[in-house]
Write an enzyme that holds these catalytic residues in place. Sequence first.
Site, short mmCIF file in Angstrom:
data_model
loop_
_atom_site.label_atom_id
_atom_site.label_comp_id
_atom_site.label_asym_id
_atom_site.label_seq_id
_atom_site.Cartn_x
_atom_site.Cartn_y
_atom_site.Cartn_z
N GLY A 32 0.81 -1.22 0.00
CA GLY A 32 0.00 0.00 0.00
C GLY A 32 0.84 1.26 0.00
CG LEU A 34 -1.21 1.69 -3.82
CD1 LEU A 34 -2.40 1.32 -4.72
CD2 LEU A 34 -0.21 0.55 -3.77
CG HIS A 35 5.13 4.87 -5.02
ND1 HIS A 35 5.60 4.15 -6.09
CD2 HIS A 35 5.65 4.28 -3.91
CE1 HIS A 35 6.39 3.19 -5.66
NE2 HIS A 35 6.43 3.23 -4.33
CG HIS A 38 3.05 0.65 -5.34
ND1 HIS A 38 3.26 1.69 -4.49
CD2 HIS A 38 3.67 -0.42 -4.78
CE1 HIS A 38 3.97 1.30 -3.45
NE2 HIS A 38 4.24 0.01 -3.60
CE LYS A 150 12.76 0.94 -4.02
NZ LYS A 150 12.09 0.47 -2.84
CD GLN A 154 9.92 -8.04 -2.81
OE1 GLN A 154 9.93 -7.82 -1.61
NE2 GLN A 154 9.17 -7.35 -3.63
NE ARG A 188 10.85 0.92 4.92
CZ ARG A 188 10.62 -0.33 4.52
NH1 ARG A 188 10.86 -0.69 3.28
NH2 ARG A 188 10.14 -1.22 5.38
P1 AMP Z 1 6.00 -2.60 -1.78
O1 AMP Z 1 4.67 -1.97 -1.59
O2 AMP Z 1 7.13 -1.71 -1.45
O3 AMP Z 1 6.07 -3.96 -1.13
O4 AMP Z 1 6.14 -2.88 -3.34
C1 AMP Z 1 5.19 -3.61 -4.04
C2 AMP Z 1 5.67 -3.85 -5.45
O5 AMP Z 1 5.88 -2.59 -6.10
C3 AMP Z 1 7.01 -4.60 -5.51
O6 AMP Z 1 7.00 -5.52 -6.60
C4 AMP Z 1 8.00 -3.48 -5.75
O7 AMP Z 1 9.18 -3.90 -6.40
C5 AMP Z 1 7.18 -2.56 -6.65
N1 AMP Z 1 7.72 -1.20 -6.61
C6 AMP Z 1 8.01 -0.46 -5.52
N2 AMP Z 1 8.57 0.72 -5.87
C7 AMP Z 1 8.64 0.71 -7.22
C8 AMP Z 1 9.13 1.63 -8.20
N3 AMP Z 1 9.66 2.80 -7.85
N4 AMP Z 1 9.05 1.30 -9.51
C9 AMP Z 1 8.52 0.10 -9.88
N5 AMP Z 1 8.04 -0.81 -9.01
C10 AMP Z 1 8.09 -0.52 -7.69
#
Ligand code: AMP
Length: 281
Positions: A32, A34-35, A38, A150, A154, A188
């Site tokens: 969540g 979300l940016h 995401h 990114k 993972q 973050r």
């Molecule tokens: P998170 O909410 O941080 O667990 O991320 C969820 C998904 O979004 C993961 O597959 C991340 O790699 C992807 N994600 C996070 N930040 C970015 C970004 N800046 N560009 C592309 N994908 C992202």
Amino acid sequence: MVKLLKTVSDVDSYLDQYRCRKAKIGFVPTMGCLHSGHLSLVEKALQNSDIAIVSIYVNPSQFGKNEDFSKYPRHPEKDIELLNKLGDTAVFLPDNEEMYLPDHKTWIEVSELSSRLCGQSRKGHFRGVTTIVAKLLNIVQPDLMFMGEKDFQQAVILKKMTADLNYKTKIICCPTVREENGLAMSSRNKYLTLEQKEKAASIYRSLQQAVRDYKQQKISTCKPVINRIISNIEANGGKTDYVEIVDSESLQPVETISSGSRILAAAYFGGTRLIDNIGFD
Ligand code: AMP
């Protein structure tokens, strides 16, 4: 419109209509807040599937004791508003009771890959990630799962997990979306001041410089390249956790850069741990 699903049985009843006609299910797991990073994954899922389902769940088991689980930004209403603008999606928004039985005892661990790089300073982090993603894959049973480059380590770990455990889901890795100054978007980044955001962009700038040096001047010995990146980050007030150049499949360190190498880096800016990476191809 967004279809809100709170329980595993909500997911089953909703996806039944798609499963029975063998429609393609695309899945984007997130925590969540979300940016645009995401949202780029959700757009990819919408383009490549008949139904896109997004999970929003801040998974406690992937946070260490001294990490930011309790202060991790959460605003599901705003997330849903953003998703609403993209089209028809389903959002799985479970609570902890739905995701973990009180006597949960089963953990998924991808050995070796999980203990290196981010796994060194975040002990148990990837065990939490692989366990929750394994559970989510069993719940959603998607054809495709969209992940961001990114979080490169993972993605490599989850590809290994799905191969080792015979999941039928195919993982699609999508490019990192960045702020204008090059800083990789991350939930973050909310912890950073404007000044810290500017300085933290030095991570990506120094990774780009290494790729330019390799391509234009054939600089390929890793040690000095790594040292230059560390100096650059630290000259901007960052504290490096690690900078490594690795083989992009095995994640094993290499001594000489080639087209299959990747630099992975983690650094603290004002107490916030940021990660980034770049390839040489
Ligand atoms: P998170 O909410 O941080 O667990 O991320 C969820 C998904 O979004 C993961 O597959 C991340 O790699 C992807 N994600 C996070 N930040 C970015 C970004 N800046 N560009 C592309 N994908 C992202």
